[in-house]
Scaffold this motif. Structure first.
Motif, PDB file in Angstrom:
ATOM      1  N   SER A 150       0.835  -0.966  -0.081  1.00  0.00           N
ATOM      2  CA  SER A 150       0.068  -0.308   0.047  1.00  0.00           C
ATOM      3  C   SER A 150       0.735   1.409  -0.080  1.00  0.00           C
ATOM      4  CB  SER A 150      -1.541   0.264   1.012  1.00  0.00           C
ATOM      5  OG  SER A 150      -1.531   1.067   1.267  1.00  0.00           O
TER       6      SER A 150
ATOM      7  N   GLU B 189       1.616   5.241   0.538  1.00  0.00           N
ATOM      8  CA  GLU B 189       0.266   6.210   1.141  1.00  0.00           C
ATOM      9  C   GLU B 189       1.313   7.195   1.260  1.00  0.00           C
ATOM     10  OE1 GLU B 189      -1.265   3.870   4.485  1.00  0.00           O
ATOM     11  OE2 GLU B 189      -0.229   4.651   5.474  1.00  0.00           O
TER      12      GLU B 189
ATOM     13  N   GLN C  35      -2.794  10.549   5.869  1.00  0.00           N
ATOM     14  CA  GLN C  35      -2.248   9.822   4.610  1.00  0.00           C
ATOM     15  C   GLN C  35      -3.501   8.766   3.757  1.00  0.00           C
ATOM     16  OE1 GLN C  35       0.826   7.445   6.461  1.00  0.00           O
ATOM     17  NE2 GLN C  35       2.880   8.611   6.371  1.00  0.00           N
ATOM     18  N   TYR C  36      -3.382   9.122   2.588  1.00  0.00           N
ATOM     19  CA  TYR C  36      -4.396   8.198   2.095  1.00  0.00           C
ATOM     20  C   TYR C  36      -3.494   7.360   0.935  1.00  0.00           C
ATOM     21  CZ  TYR C  36      -6.339  12.868   2.993  1.00  0.00           C
ATOM     22  OH  TYR C  36      -6.632  14.019   3.358  1.00  0.00           O
ATOM     23  N   PRO C  37      -4.067   6.540   0.928  1.00  0.00           N
ATOM     24  CA  PRO C  37      -3.973   5.087  -0.070  1.00  0.00           C
ATOM     25  C   PRO C  37      -4.291   5.711  -1.207  1.00  0.00           C
ATOM     26  CG  PRO C  37      -6.477   4.029   1.179  1.00  0.00           C
ATOM     27  CD  PRO C  37      -5.383   5.819   1.710  1.00  0.00           C
ATOM     28  N   ASP C  38      -3.106   5.202  -1.946  1.00  0.00           N
ATOM     29  CA  ASP C  38      -2.471   5.483  -3.101  1.00  0.00           C
ATOM     30  C   ASP C  38      -4.049   5.468  -4.620  1.00  0.00           C
ATOM     31  OD1 ASP C  38      -2.270   3.642  -5.349  1.00  0.00           O
ATOM     32  OD2 ASP C  38      -0.584   3.673  -4.072  1.00  0.00           O
TER      33      ASP C  38
END
Length: 139
Positions: A86, A88, A130-133
């Motif tokens: 994952s 981020e 943080q966001y997942p890509d």
């Protein structure tokens, strides 16, 4: 009768001047030594300390699997652990989020659906999170 001593002002002033010169030389040598050390750390060892500071920022954290392999009674694997990655991103820490996603798209397959889902997640979450890509599947 008390005995008086006569002070030698010339000798005392010469002694004071010699001590002042010695102290000035010691202070100058220490400042020179400090300057040489600063040049060594900032110019000569720059690469080394830059690498060390980047190592403080990026850390790999392996997560152990939560369960083992599951077999049926004949020894055939029914469920196994596969590595999942994952990526981020913290939007506030990049200059241009769209440009960063475009550069990631050169390396990873990112569909339009992934981009829409990413933008939706970004609107729903708080700042500095943080966001997942965009290419990470939603769970």
């Amino acid at each position: 009768m008390p005995q008086y001593s006569i002070k030698d002002h010339l000798y005392e002033s010469q002694l004071f001047i010699n001590r002042s010169i010695a102290a000035a030389i010691i202070v100058t040598l220490m400042l020179l030594l400090l300057g040489v050390r600063m040049v060594y750390l900032q110019v000569v060892s720059h690469e080394h300390y830059t690498t060390l500071s980047k190592d403080n920022r990026v850390k790999l954290q392996p997560l152990p699997p939560t369960r083992g392999l599951i077999y049926d009674r004949n020894g055939v694997i029914l469920a196994q652990n596969l590595p999942a990655y994952s990526l981020e991103i913290t939007p506030e820490k990049v200059e241009s989020l769209e440009q960063t996603i475009e550069q990631l798209a050169l390396i990873l397959p990112i569909s339009e659906e992934d981009r829409r889902r990413f933008k939706k997640l970004r609107r729903q979450r708080r700042p500095l999170r943080q966001y997942p890509d965009p290419s990470t599947p939603e769970r």
